[in-house]
Design a protein around this motif. Sequence first.
Motif, short mmCIF file in Angstrom:
data_model
loop_
_atom_site.label_atom_id
_atom_site.label_comp_id
_atom_site.label_asym_id
_atom_site.label_seq_id
_atom_site.Cartn_x
_atom_site.Cartn_y
_atom_site.Cartn_z
N PRO A 1 0.84 -1.21 0.00
CA PRO A 1 0.00 0.00 0.00
C PRO A 1 0.86 1.25 0.00
N ASN A 2 0.29 2.36 -0.44
CA ASN A 2 0.91 3.66 -0.17
C ASN A 2 0.58 3.98 1.30
N CYS B 1 -2.24 8.16 10.68
CA CYS B 1 -1.64 7.32 9.66
C CYS B 1 -2.74 6.98 8.65
N ALA B 2 -2.37 6.81 7.41
CA ALA B 2 -3.36 6.46 6.38
C ALA B 2 -2.72 5.57 5.34
N TRP B 3 -3.57 4.83 4.64
CA TRP B 3 -3.08 4.03 3.52
C TRP B 3 -4.02 4.21 2.33
N SER B 4 -3.48 3.94 1.15
CA SER B 4 -4.31 3.92 -0.04
C SER B 4 -3.79 2.85 -0.99
N TRP B 5 -4.63 2.47 -1.94
CA TRP B 5 -4.18 1.57 -3.01
C TRP B 5 -3.15 2.32 -3.83
N THR B 6 -2.37 1.58 -4.57
CA THR B 6 -1.33 2.21 -5.36
C THR B 6 -1.85 2.80 -6.66
N GLY B 7 -3.05 2.48 -7.06
CA GLY B 7 -3.62 3.07 -8.26
C GLY B 7 -3.91 4.54 -8.06
N ALA B 8 -4.16 5.23 -9.14
CA ALA B 8 -4.42 6.67 -9.05
C ALA B 8 -5.83 6.97 -8.58
N ASN B 9 -5.97 8.11 -7.93
CA ASN B 9 -7.28 8.63 -7.57
C ASN B 9 -8.11 7.66 -6.75
N THR B 10 -7.54 7.21 -5.69
CA THR B 10 -8.28 6.36 -4.76
C THR B 10 -8.26 7.00 -3.39
N GLU B 11 -9.25 6.68 -2.59
CA GLU B 11 -9.38 7.32 -1.28
C GLU B 11 -8.29 6.86 -0.34
N ALA B 12 -8.08 7.65 0.68
CA ALA B 12 -7.18 7.29 1.77
C ALA B 12 -8.01 6.78 2.94
N PHE B 13 -7.51 5.74 3.59
CA PHE B 13 -8.18 5.17 4.76
C PHE B 13 -7.32 5.51 5.98
N PHE B 14 -7.96 6.11 6.96
CA PHE B 14 -7.21 6.63 8.09
C PHE B 14 -7.25 5.70 9.29
N GLY B 15 -6.15 5.71 10.05
CA GLY B 15 -6.14 5.07 11.34
C GLY B 15 -6.90 5.89 12.35
N GLN B 16 -6.97 5.40 13.58
CA GLN B 16 -7.76 6.05 14.61
C GLN B 16 -7.09 7.31 15.15
N GLY B 17 -5.82 7.49 14.87
CA GLY B 17 -5.12 8.69 15.28
C GLY B 17 -4.46 8.56 16.64
N TYR C 1 -9.00 25.17 -5.31
CA TYR C 1 -7.68 24.57 -5.38
C TYR C 1 -6.84 25.35 -6.38
N SER C 2 -5.54 25.20 -6.27
CA SER C 2 -4.65 26.02 -7.09
C SER C 2 -4.01 25.28 -8.25
N ASP C 3 -3.87 23.97 -8.13
CA ASP C 3 -3.14 23.20 -9.13
C ASP C 3 -4.10 22.63 -10.17
N SER C 4 -4.01 23.08 -11.40
CA SER C 4 -4.91 22.61 -12.44
C SER C 4 -4.70 21.13 -12.77
N ALA C 5 -3.60 20.54 -12.30
CA ALA C 5 -3.35 19.12 -12.53
C ALA C 5 -4.11 18.24 -11.53
N SER C 6 -4.69 18.82 -10.51
CA SER C 6 -5.47 18.03 -9.55
C SER C 6 -6.69 17.46 -10.25
N ASN C 7 -6.98 16.20 -9.98
CA ASN C 7 -8.08 15.57 -10.71
C ASN C 7 -8.93 14.65 -9.85
N ARG D 1 -0.91 10.39 -10.77
CA ARG D 1 0.51 10.00 -10.77
C ARG D 1 1.29 10.75 -9.68
N ASP D 2 0.65 11.04 -8.61
CA ASP D 2 1.31 11.72 -7.49
C ASP D 2 1.10 10.95 -6.20
N PHE D 3 0.99 9.62 -6.33
CA PHE D 3 0.98 8.71 -5.18
C PHE D 3 -0.20 8.97 -4.24
#
Lengths: 113, 113
Positions: A31-32, A91-107, B25-31, B96-98
């Motif tokens: 994961p990221n 702390c958070a994790w996400s899938w390695t694909g683009a544009n996916t949500e982040a899942f957060f730990g409890q903090g 948002y400021s960055d036009s590359a945000s998607n 493509r920005d993790f």
Amino acid sequence: SQTIHQWPATLVQPVGSPLSLECTVEGTSNPNLYWYRQAAGRGLQLLFYSIGIDQISSEVPQNLSASRPQDRQFILSSKKLLLSDSGFYLCAWSWTGANTEAFFGQGTRLTVV
Amino acid sequence: GENVEQHPSTLSVQEGDSAVIKCTYSDSASNYFPWYKQELGKRPQLIIDIRSNVGEKKDQRIAVTLNKTAKHFSLHITETQPEDSAVYFCAASRARDFNKFYFGSGTKLNVKP
């Protein structure tokens, strides 16, 4: 299913003491991983992110460091805490694909005194 | 880097009314633009998200709109209920920005019964 564990939930540390916060993810591989900090009444600030073991990038200069010794383990550390390090760390994790949500730990609520 | 601004910082509405929270948002590359809800002392959780190839998305009482030209997006909650009371965060990330997220400063929504 995937789960994220973060501990401890709360921590009170004196100024100048070391810090180690740990985060682990289960149910996925490669994961990221991310560390965010939330100051009181503020938004979430990205501190570190990691795309793989021992691959850490820092977003902001600071008194903290991060490490990823194993694929699903992410550690936030400091050698000497400052008062300004107080905050809510997520702390958070996400899938390695683009544009996916982040899942957060409890903090972890860290208070430096 | 990306800069996300969020308004208002606090919002108080009567139960049953609508609530609107706006972000730029400021960055036009945000998607990719997720919205997170954070209840007091808990982890942020995704409530809705939108990608840049879509102008609007709706999920029951919650909707998000995106104007890429103006670089702003908004969260709309209709028929608000007391359980909608929380802090809401908008965020933006680039392809493509993790999946690094840049968050707004948050809106504390109070729904009065």
